[in-house]
Design a protein around this motif. Structure first.
Motif, PDB file in Angstrom:
ATOM      1  N   LEU A 169       0.822  -1.201   0.000  1.00 38.23           N
ATOM      2  CA  LEU A 169       0.000   0.000   0.000  1.00 38.23           C
ATOM      3  C   LEU A 169       0.865   1.264   0.000  1.00 38.23           C
ATOM      4  CD1 LEU A 169      -2.902   1.179   0.289  1.00 38.23           C
ATOM      5  CD2 LEU A 169      -2.550   1.086   2.780  1.00 38.23           C
ATOM      6  N   LEU A 170       0.551   2.188  -0.911  1.00 41.21           N
ATOM      7  CA  LEU A 170       1.271   3.459  -0.989  1.00 41.21           C
ATOM      8  C   LEU A 170       0.280   4.622  -1.003  1.00 41.21           C
ATOM      9  CD1 LEU A 170       4.059   2.895  -3.692  1.00 41.21           C
ATOM     10  CD2 LEU A 170       4.237   2.613  -1.211  1.00 41.21           C
ATOM     11  N   VAL A 171       0.767   5.777  -0.543  1.00 43.44           N
ATOM     12  CA  VAL A 171       0.015   7.027  -0.681  1.00 43.44           C
ATOM     13  C   VAL A 171       0.888   8.000  -1.459  1.00 43.44           C
ATOM     14  CG1 VAL A 171      -1.339   6.704   1.412  1.00 43.44           C
ATOM     15  CG2 VAL A 171       0.844   7.905   1.544  1.00 43.44           C
ATOM     16  N   CYS A 172       0.236   8.882  -2.198  1.00 40.46           N
ATOM     17  CA  CYS A 172       0.960   9.886  -2.973  1.00 40.46           C
ATOM     18  C   CYS A 172       0.817  11.224  -2.259  1.00 40.46           C
ATOM     19  CB  CYS A 172       0.387   9.980  -4.389  1.00 40.46           C
ATOM     20  SG  CYS A 172       1.310  11.083  -5.476  1.00 40.46           S
ATOM     21  N   ARG A 173       1.898  11.675  -1.610  1.00 37.50           N
ATOM     22  CA  ARG A 173       1.840  12.884  -0.786  1.00 37.50           C
ATOM     23  C   ARG A 173       2.127  14.132  -1.612  1.00 37.50           C
ATOM     24  NH1 ARG A 173       0.830  11.069   3.996  1.00 37.50           N
ATOM     25  NH2 ARG A 173       1.947   9.313   4.922  1.00 37.50           N
ATOM     26  N   ARG A 174       1.546  15.227  -1.148  1.00 39.41           N
ATOM     27  CA  ARG A 174       1.839  16.534  -1.722  1.00 39.41           C
ATOM     28  C   ARG A 174       2.946  17.159  -0.877  1.00 39.41           C
ATOM     29  NH1 ARG A 174      -3.003  17.431  -4.691  1.00 39.41           N
ATOM     30  NH2 ARG A 174      -4.808  16.367  -3.789  1.00 39.41           N
ATOM     31  N   ASP A 175       4.169  17.173  -1.372  1.00 40.08           N
ATOM     32  CA  ASP A 175       5.315  17.722  -0.653  1.00 40.08           C
ATOM     33  C   ASP A 175       5.726  19.043  -1.268  1.00 40.08           C
ATOM     34  OD1 ASP A 175       5.440  15.639   1.129  1.00 40.08           O
ATOM     35  OD2 ASP A 175       6.909  14.491  -0.037  1.00 40.08           O
ATOM     36  N   ASP A 176       5.287  20.142  -0.645  1.00 41.75           N
ATOM     37  CA  ASP A 176       5.642  21.481  -1.142  1.00 41.75           C
ATOM     38  C   ASP A 176       5.359  21.631  -2.631  1.00 41.75           C
ATOM     39  OD1 ASP A 176       6.523  22.274   1.382  1.00 41.75           O
ATOM     40  OD2 ASP A 176       8.515  21.423   1.015  1.00 41.75           O
ATOM     41  N   GLY A 177       4.184  21.145  -3.043  1.00 48.88           N
ATOM     42  CA  GLY A 177       3.788  21.293  -4.437  1.00 48.88           C
ATOM     43  C   GLY A 177       4.165  20.116  -5.314  1.00 48.88           C
ATOM     44  N   ALA A 178       5.144  19.308  -4.890  1.00 50.32           N
ATOM     45  CA  ALA A 178       5.550  18.126  -5.665  1.00 50.32           C
ATOM     46  C   ALA A 178       4.812  16.900  -5.128  1.00 50.32           C
ATOM     47  CB  ALA A 178       7.047  17.925  -5.568  1.00 50.32           C
ATOM     48  N   LEU A 179       4.735  15.860  -5.952  1.00 55.39           N
ATOM     49  CA  LEU A 179       4.092  14.616  -5.544  1.00 55.39           C
ATOM     50  C   LEU A 179       5.151  13.567  -5.241  1.00 55.39           C
ATOM     51  CD1 LEU A 179       1.153  14.435  -8.119  1.00 55.39           C
ATOM     52  CD2 LEU A 179       1.106  15.277  -5.764  1.00 55.39           C
ATOM     53  N   SER A 180       4.933  12.801  -4.178  1.00 58.42           N
ATOM     54  CA  SER A 180       5.920  11.816  -3.750  1.00 58.42           C
ATOM     55  C   SER A 180       5.208  10.589  -3.195  1.00 58.42           C
ATOM     56  CB  SER A 180       6.826  12.433  -2.671  1.00 58.42           C
ATOM     57  OG  SER A 180       7.686  11.461  -2.120  1.00 58.42           O
ATOM     58  N   TRP A 181       5.505   9.418  -3.773  1.00 62.00           N
ATOM     59  CA  TRP A 181       4.896   8.174  -3.294  1.00 62.00           C
ATOM     60  C   TRP A 181       5.622   7.719  -2.031  1.00 62.00           C
ATOM     61  CZ3 TRP A 181       0.419   6.257  -4.958  1.00 62.00           C
ATOM     62  CH2 TRP A 181      -0.053   6.657  -6.214  1.00 62.00           C
ATOM     63  N   GLN A 182       4.834   7.346  -1.014  1.00 56.88           N
ATOM     64  CA  GLN A 182       5.391   6.930   0.277  1.00 56.88           C
ATOM     65  C   GLN A 182       4.488   5.874   0.904  1.00 56.88           C
ATOM     66  OE1 GLN A 182       6.046  10.347   2.839  1.00 56.88           O
ATOM     67  NE2 GLN A 182       6.603  11.654   1.100  1.00 56.88           N
ATOM     68  N   PHE A 183       4.987   5.247   1.968  1.00 52.38           N
ATOM     69  CA  PHE A 183       4.164   4.352   2.764  1.00 52.38           C
ATOM     70  C   PHE A 183       3.313   5.195   3.720  1.00 52.38           C
ATOM     71  CE2 PHE A 183       8.186   2.018   1.952  1.00 52.38           C
ATOM     72  CZ  PHE A 183       7.670   0.981   1.177  1.00 52.38           C
ATOM     73  N   PRO A 184       2.124   4.732   4.094  1.00 57.79           N
ATOM     74  CA  PRO A 184       1.323   5.473   5.069  1.00 57.79           C
ATOM     75  C   PRO A 184       2.110   5.686   6.364  1.00 57.79           C
ATOM     76  CG  PRO A 184       0.034   3.708   4.080  1.00 57.79           C
ATOM     77  CD  PRO A 184       1.457   3.492   3.648  1.00 57.79           C
ATOM     78  N   ALA A 185       1.938   6.846   6.962  1.00 61.40           N
ATOM     79  CA  ALA A 185       2.722   7.163   8.167  1.00 61.40           C
ATOM     80  C   ALA A 185       2.007   8.216   8.989  1.00 61.40           C
ATOM     81  CB  ALA A 185       4.115   7.664   7.777  1.00 61.40           C
ATOM     82  N   GLY A 186       2.395   8.292  10.258  1.00 60.12           N
ATOM     83  CA  GLY A 186       1.837   9.305  11.137  1.00 60.12           C
ATOM     84  C   GLY A 186       2.826   9.699  12.209  1.00 60.12           C
ATOM     85  N   VAL A 187       2.692  10.904  12.725  1.00 58.67           N
ATOM     86  CA  VAL A 187       3.561  11.393  13.786  1.00 58.67           C
ATOM     87  C   VAL A 187       3.167  10.740  15.107  1.00 58.67           C
ATOM     88  CG1 VAL A 187       4.248  13.443  15.100  1.00 58.67           C
ATOM     89  CG2 VAL A 187       3.935  13.594  12.623  1.00 58.67           C
ATOM     90  N   VAL A 188       4.178  10.287  15.841  1.00 61.82           N
ATOM     91  CA  VAL A 188       3.953   9.681  17.153  1.00 61.82           C
ATOM     92  C   VAL A 188       4.054  10.777  18.208  1.00 61.82           C
ATOM     93  CG1 VAL A 188       4.674   7.912  18.799  1.00 61.82           C
ATOM     94  CG2 VAL A 188       4.958   7.528  16.333  1.00 61.82           C
ATOM     95  N   LYS A 189       2.925  11.171  18.757  1.00 62.38           N
ATOM     96  CA  LYS A 189       2.905  12.230  19.752  1.00 62.38           C
ATOM     97  C   LYS A 189       3.257  11.669  21.125  1.00 62.38           C
ATOM     98  CE  LYS A 189      -0.538  14.881  17.167  1.00 62.38           C
ATOM     99  NZ  LYS A 189      -1.902  15.460  17.156  1.00 62.38           N
ATOM    100  N   PRO A 190       3.714  12.511  22.047  1.00 61.54           N
ATOM    101  CA  PRO A 190       4.059  12.033  23.393  1.00 61.54           C
ATOM    102  C   PRO A 190       2.910  11.244  24.020  1.00 61.54           C
ATOM    103  CG  PRO A 190       4.786  14.293  23.110  1.00 61.54           C
ATOM    104  CD  PRO A 190       3.974  13.959  21.882  1.00 61.54           C
ATOM    105  N   GLY A 191       3.232  10.077  24.557  1.00 62.98           N
ATOM    106  CA  GLY A 191       2.225   9.231  25.183  1.00 62.98           C
ATOM    107  C   GLY A 191       1.601   8.222  24.246  1.00 62.98           C
ATOM    108  N   ALA A 192       1.799   8.396  22.931  1.00 60.98           N
ATOM    109  CA  ALA A 192       1.234   7.467  21.953  1.00 60.98           C
ATOM    110  C   ALA A 192       2.182   6.298  21.727  1.00 60.98           C
ATOM    111  CB  ALA A 192       0.957   8.183  20.637  1.00 60.98           C
ATOM    112  N   THR A 193       1.644   5.198  21.201  1.00 58.11           N
ATOM    113  CA  THR A 193       2.425   4.009  20.885  1.00 58.11           C
ATOM    114  C   THR A 193       2.630   3.931  19.379  1.00 58.11           C
ATOM    115  OG1 THR A 193       1.469   2.841  22.780  1.00 58.11           O
ATOM    116  CG2 THR A 193       2.539   1.492  21.100  1.00 58.11           C
ATOM    117  N   ALA A 194       3.882   3.787  18.956  1.00 60.89           N
ATOM    118  CA  ALA A 194       4.198   3.807  17.525  1.00 60.89           C
ATOM    119  C   ALA A 194       3.421   2.747  16.750  1.00 60.89           C
ATOM    120  CB  ALA A 194       5.701   3.625  17.327  1.00 60.89           C
ATOM    121  N   GLU A 195       3.281   1.562  17.317  1.00 62.00           N
ATOM    122  CA  GLU A 195       2.580   0.470  16.645  1.00 62.00           C
ATOM    123  C   GLU A 195       1.114   0.834  16.391  1.00 62.00           C
ATOM    124  OE1 GLU A 195       1.821  -4.333  17.403  1.00 62.00           O
ATOM    125  OE2 GLU A 195       3.143  -3.169  18.693  1.00 62.00           O
TER     126      GLU A 195
END
Length: 211
Positions: A100-126
């Protein structure tokens, strides 16, 4: 005493603070112009030219132990702050021979990446990996195993990778502001979407079993 491979403006400022010198005094100590030191404060990611790198090496190496100890504390604090503020959990979701891939908008350019999210304090990465995959693509998945972690060579964030199994759902772009598309991609065609040198090697190894 640690060996500095490449000085940056940020590290030069740590050395200045460790020596407890003002801008002019530090410039005189190094034998550089005042504007050079001011430039490091304004552009901390700036890499000084080779002769100034050598001058910084000399000052650092000749400094007393107390200066080295203060410098090490600055470096440790910066590393800890970066790791805490910028941790990302990345889901490598497989279904048969697809990933599975997502196509991100990076400063106007498109970039294929794996889904991801920021791990905030107290959250579990998994948990973040599974939750963000659903939020971004509508795909339900479960973590099979960790694939390791690294400081991302492009973004500098601490990235944790998880091999995930598809449970249900077809990909759809549920985050239209951040992404342009979400789709399954044949694993044997992955490097047409993401250059091989940009992919974390353990991810490539894990995917080879599904290609």
């Amino acid at each position: 005493m640690d060996v500095i491979d490449t000085w940056t403006g940020r590290m030069a400022c740590w050395l200045q603070a460790s020596l407890r010198l003002g801008n002019q005094a530090f410039a005189d100590h190094l034998g550089v112009a005042l504007r050079t030191v001011a430039g490091w404060h304004a552009q901390p990611d700036l890499v000084p030219r080779h002769d100034i790198q050598s001058a910084l090496d000399t000052v650092y190496e000749k400094a007393p132990n107390a200066v080295h100890a203060r410098f090490a504390r600055f470096a440790a604090q910066a590393e800890a702050a970066t790791a805490q503020a910028l941790r990302v959990s990345i889901a490598v979701v497989v279904r048969a021979s697809e990933v599975l891939l997502v196509c991100r908008r990076d400063d106007g350019a498109l970039s294929w990446q794996f889904p991801a999210g920021v791990v905030k304090p107290g959250a579990t990465a998994e948990v973040v990996a599974v939750r963000e995959t659903l939020a971004e693509t509508g795909v339900h998945c479960s973590v099979r195993e960790p694939l390791g972690a690294r400081q991302h060579p492009t973004t500098g964030v601490l990235a944790t990778y998880w091999l995930c199994d598809h449970l249900m759902g077809e990909p759809e772009n549920r985050d239209v502001e951040e992404n342009a598309d979400a789709t399954w991609v044949p694993i044997n065609s992955l490097t047409r979407f993401i250059a091989a040198e940009r992919i974390y090697p353990p991810v490539l190894t894990a995917l080879e079993a599904h290609a």
